[in-house]
Design a protein around this motif. Structure first.
Motif, short mmCIF file in Angstrom:
data_model
loop_
_atom_site.label_atom_id
_atom_site.label_comp_id
_atom_site.label_asym_id
_atom_site.label_seq_id
_atom_site.Cartn_x
_atom_site.Cartn_y
_atom_site.Cartn_z
N GLU A 10 -13.21 10.98 -5.81
CA GLU A 10 -12.55 10.28 -4.72
C GLU A 10 -11.90 9.03 -5.29
O GLU A 10 -12.57 8.19 -5.89
N LEU A 11 -10.60 8.91 -5.13
CA LEU A 11 -9.86 7.82 -5.75
C LEU A 11 -9.59 6.71 -4.76
O LEU A 11 -9.33 6.96 -3.59
N PRO A 12 -9.63 5.45 -5.24
CA PRO A 12 -9.12 4.36 -4.41
C PRO A 12 -7.66 4.65 -4.06
O PRO A 12 -6.94 5.27 -4.85
N ARG A 13 -7.22 4.18 -2.91
CA ARG A 13 -5.88 4.54 -2.46
C ARG A 13 -4.80 4.10 -3.46
O ARG A 13 -3.84 4.84 -3.70
N GLY A 14 -4.97 2.91 -4.05
CA GLY A 14 -3.97 2.46 -5.00
C GLY A 14 -3.85 3.41 -6.19
O GLY A 14 -2.74 3.72 -6.64
N VAL A 15 -4.98 3.88 -6.69
CA VAL A 15 -4.96 4.82 -7.82
C VAL A 15 -4.38 6.15 -7.38
O VAL A 15 -3.58 6.78 -8.10
N ALA A 16 -4.76 6.60 -6.19
CA ALA A 16 -4.21 7.86 -5.68
C ALA A 16 -2.70 7.77 -5.50
O ALA A 16 -1.97 8.73 -5.80
N LEU A 17 -2.21 6.63 -5.05
CA LEU A 17 -0.77 6.44 -4.92
C LEU A 17 -0.10 6.48 -6.29
O LEU A 17 0.98 7.04 -6.45
N ALA A 18 -0.74 5.89 -7.28
CA ALA A 18 -0.17 5.89 -8.62
C ALA A 18 -0.05 7.30 -9.18
O ALA A 18 0.89 7.62 -9.90
N TRP A 19 -1.01 8.14 -8.84
CA TRP A 19 -0.99 9.53 -9.31
C TRP A 19 -0.15 10.43 -8.40
O TRP A 19 0.08 11.60 -8.71
N GLY A 20 0.28 9.90 -7.26
CA GLY A 20 1.09 10.70 -6.34
C GLY A 20 0.30 11.71 -5.54
O GLY A 20 0.84 12.74 -5.13
N VAL A 21 -0.99 11.42 -5.33
CA VAL A 21 -1.81 12.39 -4.60
C VAL A 21 -2.35 11.80 -3.30
O VAL A 21 -3.19 12.41 -2.64
N ALA A 22 -1.85 10.63 -2.89
CA ALA A 22 -2.31 10.02 -1.65
C ALA A 22 -1.57 10.63 -0.47
O ALA A 22 -0.43 11.08 -0.59
N THR A 23 -2.24 10.66 0.66
CA THR A 23 -1.60 11.17 1.87
C THR A 23 -0.56 10.19 2.35
O THR A 23 -0.70 8.97 2.19
N ASN A 24 0.49 10.68 2.94
CA ASN A 24 1.55 9.82 3.48
C ASN A 24 1.09 9.19 4.79
O ASN A 24 0.25 9.74 5.51
N PRO A 25 1.64 8.04 5.14
CA PRO A 25 1.28 7.41 6.41
C PRO A 25 1.71 8.28 7.59
O PRO A 25 2.70 9.01 7.51
N GLN A 26 0.93 8.21 8.63
CA GLN A 26 1.24 9.03 9.81
C GLN A 26 2.50 8.56 10.51
O GLN A 26 3.25 9.34 11.06
N ARG A 27 2.73 7.27 10.48
CA ARG A 27 3.94 6.77 11.10
C ARG A 27 4.32 5.47 10.41
O ARG A 27 3.50 4.82 9.77
N GLY A 28 5.56 5.12 10.52
CA GLY A 28 6.02 3.92 9.85
C GLY A 28 7.02 3.19 10.72
O GLY A 28 7.29 3.60 11.86
N PRO A 29 7.59 2.13 10.20
CA PRO A 29 8.58 1.39 10.97
C PRO A 29 9.82 2.24 11.19
O PRO A 29 10.06 3.21 10.49
N LYS A 30 10.59 1.85 12.14
CA LYS A 30 11.78 2.65 12.49
C LYS A 30 12.75 2.72 11.33
O LYS A 30 13.32 3.76 11.04
#
Length: 308
Positions: A10-30
């Protein structure tokens, strides 16, 4: 290769983002937002004002969003620092054309120059604490490149890792000192060389042969005015040591590691040991005080001689 039945960590989100395996946000700004834009903005702030100026609110403001908008992409500042470091260090350079696997020294030297250049471009990287073995792609790419530079040397993997830690330690020390000069010069509004020139003048005026004979010889030799680059010298001597070690390993010798202290917590806590250490500290303090009084007496005697 990892075992087939090994559980994926289980990776910290920052590390997962660096590897490109983090889930995308459900919603974002317009308006369009991305991890890349967030990291770009944070790095730009750090380059201009230092790591202390980077905050989630400051990054959001620079992008024209609310702070909460950022948290949909980067859930904590620590995660942002991981991604900033990944972008800041980038990828290591490819080996120079014409170098073969046996030319480990020139390959490490080239990687060293590149590493110092990275720190000069992004000095805030030195403010991010080292937290053990790197686990993000770009960090690992640098480690892999340095290990590969030693791949043809008669060393085992433990030795290769120990050597790159030795070399990178020297390079980081160089970058830290250079960065300190830049910060001091920037705060004073002067050129870094002016700092050295001013300190050389102080040494020339106050270091005497009576008080500091060895140091005075160095001052008279011009070491502090126009000496050779001590960092280049230091790295070359580190590489000399590595070359000597590799030569001994090639001859079948495996130098013994330095002895490790066998002092147990029980011994360290022993009352007699504590008292002995206290006595040593007190003796060292008395020695420092005596040297200070000696220097003061020499200055007073010199002043009296000049008056007479």
């Amino acid at each position: 290769m990892a075992p087939e039945n090994a559980a994926e960590p289980e990776l910290p989100r920052g590390v997962a983002l660096a590897w490109g395996v983090a889930t995308n946000p459900q919603r974002g700004p317009k308006r369009e937002m991305s991890i890349e834009r967030i990291v770009d903005a944070a790095v730009e702030i750090a380059d201009a004002e230092g790591l202390g100026a980077v905050s989630m609110s400051r990054v959001a403001q620079s992008l024209g969003y609310t702070t909460m908008s950022l948290y949909r992409y980067v859930t904590a500042k620590d995660d942002l620092l991981v991604l900033m470091q990944e972008q800041g260090i980038g990828l290591p350079p490819e080996p120079e054309a014409g170098l073969d696997d046996a030319d480990w020294r020139e390959r490490l030297r080239g990687l060293g120059r590149a590493q110092v250049d990275v720190h000069r471009a992004h000095p805030w990287l030195l403010d991010i604490p080292i937290q053990g073995t790197p686990i993000t792609p770009n960090n690992l790419a640098w480690m892999d490149a340095m290990l590969d530079a030693l791949s043809a040397a008669p060393l085992d993997e433990d030795e290769r890792v120990a050597i790159i830690l030795l070399v990178t330690g020297q390079l980081r020390w160089q970058s830290t000192i250079e960065r300190s000069y830049e910060v001091a010069a920037g705060a004073a509004g002067i050129d870094p060389q002016t700092i050295d020139d001013g300190r050389s003048a102080v040494l020339d005026a106050f270091v005497t042969a009576e008080e500091f004979p060895a140091l005075r010889r160095a001052v008279d030799a011009g070491v502090f005015r126009e000496g050779e680059d001590p960092f280049a010298f230091g790295l070359e001597r580190v590489l000399d040591g590595v070359a000597e070690y590799i030569a001994r390993r090639a001859g079948g010798d495996r130098p013994a590691p330095p002895p490790v202290s066998r002092e147990t917590p029980e011994v360290a806590a022993d009352k007699k040991v504590r008292e002995a250490r206290k006595s040593v500290r007190e003796a060292e303090k008395r020695m420092r005080d005596a040297r200070r009084l000696e220097r003061q007496a020499v200055r007073e005697a010199r002043a009296r001689h000049q008056v007479d």
